[in-house]
Design a protein around this motif. Sequence first.
Motif: not given
Length: 481
Positions: A97-108
């Motif tokens: 979903d967008s939460a976990n993928t956004g976290t990957a890009m924002a914080s690695g």
Amino acid sequence: MSCSHRLRLELEMKYRPFFMLLTALLASLVQAESSNSEEPRAVILLIGDGLGPQQLTMARNYLTGSAGQLLVDTAPVYASIQIETEAADGTPLYVPDSANTGTAMASGVVTNINHVGVRPDGTPVTSIIEAASRAGYRTGIITTAAVTDATPATFLAHISHDDCENPAVILGGTVYGRHFPGCPEEATENGGPGSTAEQIAKSPVDLLLGGGRVHFLPTIAGSNQRVRDAASENGFLVVDRLGQLDALTPGQRALGLLAKENLKVRMRGSGSRKAEPVTLTDPSNPNAPVILPPPMSCEPNPEFGDTPTLRQMTATALRLLSAENPKGFFLMVESASIDKQSHQRNPCGAIGEVQQLEEALAEALKFTESHPRTLILVTADHSHGVQIVPEPSAYGGGAAEGVHSPGKIARLKTPEGGLMRLNYGVNNYAVTEHTGANVALFGNAEAKGLVTPYMRQREIHTVMMRYLSLAPQPTSSNTHE
């Protein structure tokens, strides 16, 4: 004086002007390189939420024709991005979903679905906006969704569920027509960091533009202060119209809540039509003729009105973040409703939002003409449930013999005179779902040497951090190392 010594002196006198010129030239090159290294650096990350390969192709076919190309297609750097997600028990999931993928890009960090800026165990992780702000960079976020929505939230907040957007819903309630338990342990009254809106009000971001005004109206527990007022107290100029930002001075922080919820989309299907079911003339006979939905066109959405465009917001952000700024900045730009319109099986709405992303990219590329030390990356958080399928079917003779694509379909008339059939067949629910395909990453020339042809999504974070000379965070504490 020997002949050899005399000859050497003659040569030195003859070529001395040349060597002096060469020395001066080398010195100027070294000085220029030193000067360039001190120029402000910027990263512009453009995210098409839900812009998987099918959505990208669908938009290209409609906006430029099957033989055309989008602006993003001209990028000199390309990579295929592997998405990573895990379940609560640590086993891998293959659709995010967008939460976990956004976290990957924002914080690695690889994390669970619904997790915003936290590891699987709930531990907060540092986002690139938090790291960049501490290092003296200006930071900004633009979105066509509510600013509390999953993707922008991952750069600013740390909470276990992306639906905990404001103080009213964090304790539980009804979300999307279903019971939602909330995140009560993270509520401020229970000693937690508070809802996404509350955390944004306390965040270090310099500029935040999008929708979501409704999430800043509830009061914070234990006080009579609205979240909006808390943001003002923290130094934000809170505005409701884009034009109000024209009076901002460089370095002044602003929160633009430009719509009640999500911003309206630019395009819709003719007569508000979306994908529709096939009519079975005889459900007991799989070979009986079927009635297909009639072809549809795209048209301007009359509700769009004076909605700020993504290009206008991007231009405003670039102007404000770069003015009198010797350090540089990080900016995330999201076209959020590619995803939201795909959930609603609305191809025209999604195509219009790809067009908006293209226009924002044009604005970013224009900025690099005068600010060459700018890294531009264009990507998606995940792919989405739509397929471009044959029109008509290649088997049996089409609708006359009952051969049809399952799920709801849209038969879209394209400007070049074709008919593109789109199948939304992931589920039979009111909204369709994400899919697990790789997504693309496009980069400008500054991405050369930083982006490789195949990358994991969390490595996008590493690329951006390195470009800004920030220390990358550890990628994860879980099994996906």
